[in-house]
Scaffold this active site. Sequence first.
Site, PDB file in Angstrom:
ATOM      1  N   LYS A  81       0.864  -1.188   0.000  1.00  0.00           N
ATOM      2  CA  LYS A  81       0.000   0.000   0.000  1.00  0.00           C
ATOM      3  C   LYS A  81       0.897   1.233   0.000  1.00  0.00           C
ATOM      4  CE  LYS A  81      -3.865   2.027   2.662  1.00  0.00           C
ATOM      5  NZ  LYS A  81      -4.764   1.854   3.830  1.00  0.00           N
ATOM      6  N   SER A 156      -9.838   2.133   2.992  1.00  0.00           N
ATOM      7  CA  SER A 156      -8.937   2.877   2.142  1.00  0.00           C
ATOM      8  C   SER A 156      -7.952   2.007   1.366  1.00  0.00           C
ATOM      9  CB  SER A 156      -8.146   3.864   2.991  1.00  0.00           C
ATOM     10  OG  SER A 156      -7.296   3.165   3.896  1.00  0.00           O
ATOM     11  N   SER A 180     -10.127  -0.362   7.139  1.00  0.00           N
ATOM     12  CA  SER A 180      -9.563  -0.265   5.796  1.00  0.00           C
ATOM     13  C   SER A 180      -8.885  -1.512   5.240  1.00  0.00           C
ATOM     14  CB  SER A 180      -8.574   0.892   5.721  1.00  0.00           C
ATOM     15  OG  SER A 180      -9.277   2.088   5.584  1.00  0.00           O
TER      16      SER A 180
END
Length: 489
Positions: A81, A156, A180
Site C-alpha cells: 500500500k 482505504s 480499511s
Amino acid sequence: MSAAPLHSRGLAALASGLAQREFSSVELTRHLLGRLEAAQPQLNAMVSITGEAALAAAARADGAIASGRAGPLTGVPIVHKDIFCTEGVRTTCGSRMLDNFVSPYDATVVANLKAAGTVMLGKANMDEFAMGSSNETSWFGPVKNPWNTAMVPGGSSGGSAAVVAARLAPAATATDTGGSIRQPAALTGITGLKPTYGRVSRYGMIAFASSLDQAGVLAASAEDCALLLGAMAGFDPRDSTSVDQPVPDYAAALATPAKGLRIGLVKEFFDQGLDAENERQLRAAFAVYEKLGATLVDVSLPNVGLSVPTYYVVAPAECSSNLARFDGVRFGHRCDQPRDLLDLYKRSRGEGFGAEVKRRIMTGTYVLSAGYYDAYYLKAQRVRQLISADFVRAFEHVDVLAGPTSPTPAFPLGAKTSDPITMYLNDIYTIGANLAGVPALSIPCGFVHDLPVGLQLVGPHFSEAKLLAAAHAFQQETDWHARVPAVWQ
Ligand code: GLN
C-alpha cells in the site's frame, strides 16, 4: 507441473513452486508485472509499478534459491500500500501533498518483507491519507472493483484489495484504522487481517490516527495471510507502541480445528442496517461452523453502537495533529511563489490536501480546541473505554466474535461521495475492533447480486493464530475465497 496459470496460485503455492524450482521468480515477476500494467487502465489499482527494480530483486531471489540461501518467501512478488515508506520509490499516501515524496528509508513492514525475500511489484492506490471507505478520495483517481468496474472496491486499501482480487499479485500489505483492510477485503471477495494494535510496527507507515492505525495483510486465503503476517510482524524498538511478544508460527497453527470453538454472534450487528441478503449469507456461514463442531452463542456489545461517533472524534483529532507536519516546509507540496510564511502554509495545505482530509483536519482541530476538548475529545475517550470493556467481557464467554464486515456489498462509484455520514456508516461493524485494539479479519462467505460478501471474525488481543485457524477451517469447507472474476481468471 500443474497446468494452472501462475497468477491463479496463492502465495503459499507460489512459495513452494519457487522453492522447488518449478518456475523462477523472474518468470513469475514478469508475468505479474504484465498483468498489473494491462489492468491499470481498467482498475487504476496502482500508483507506481516498479518493474525494473522488481525484476532485479527477482533475479537476486533466484540466485538465493539456486544457492540454497532461500527463506519461505524468497522470490514471492507482493504489492505494498502506498502508505508504507519505500526507500528510493515514491510514497504518495494517495495525496497530492506527497506526490513527489521519495522516502530515504524503508518502513519496518517493507524492510521485514524485503528481508524475507519478497519482491515488491509496486505501490497500491489508496484513499488520501487512508481516509475513506471507497477509494474515491485518492488524488490518483478511484480504484475500480474487479467484480464490476462500476462499483467501488472499498477503502482505504482499495488498490491493495483490487490487486489481489484480480490476481495481479498474490498478496498485498494494507492498513486498518477503522476498517480499511477488512471492508475492502469484503467488497472484493478476499481475506484481510487487521492484527492486534502493536503486533506490527507502524514505523515508516504514514500516520493517520496513531492510536488506531495498524498494518496488516490482504490475500486470497487465510493460509496466505498467515505466511505474510509471520514475516512482517514482530517487536520494533523504533515504534513505541510495538509490543515485545514472540511471533507465533501462524502457518503451523492453521491446522487447529474449529471443533469446540465458541463463536459469539454479536446481537447489535444484526439489529438494523444490515442488508437482508447479506445476512442470509452470514447465517449460512454460521451453519458451516456449526457443522465443523463450533458452538454459536449470542453475545452483546452494548456500547458498540457508539463506535462510529466515537471514532469520528478520536480519528480526526489525531489526524489533525499528525498532518500538521505537511506544511510545505518540513514535508509535502509547496505552493508556487508564496508572498510570506502564512501564505506559504495556507496555499501549500490548501492545494495539497483534498476535501475529505480537510474536513477531518477541521473536525479534529475543533474537538481538540480549549472550549470543546472536554465535551468531545475527552468524552469520546471515555466511551472508547466502555467499548473496549464490552469486548473484554464478551471474550470471557467466547473465543471469537462473528458478524458482518460491511452492511452492504460494493456500491456504485459516486453513490456516497456527496454524503460523508452515509460513507462513514460503512465502517459500523469494523471500527469497534480498532477502538479496542483487538485483531479482526474478514473472509468471503458468499455473493449478493454477483458481488462478494464478507464475514468478520474478531478475537481477543494477540489471537491472530486462532482467528486465522478459524478462517482456514471455513476455507477448507467452502470455496468462496477461490472465486475470481471471470475476466481476471
Ligand atoms: N473508512 C474509515 C475512515 O475513513 C477507516 C479508514 C481506515 O481504516 N484507514 O476513516
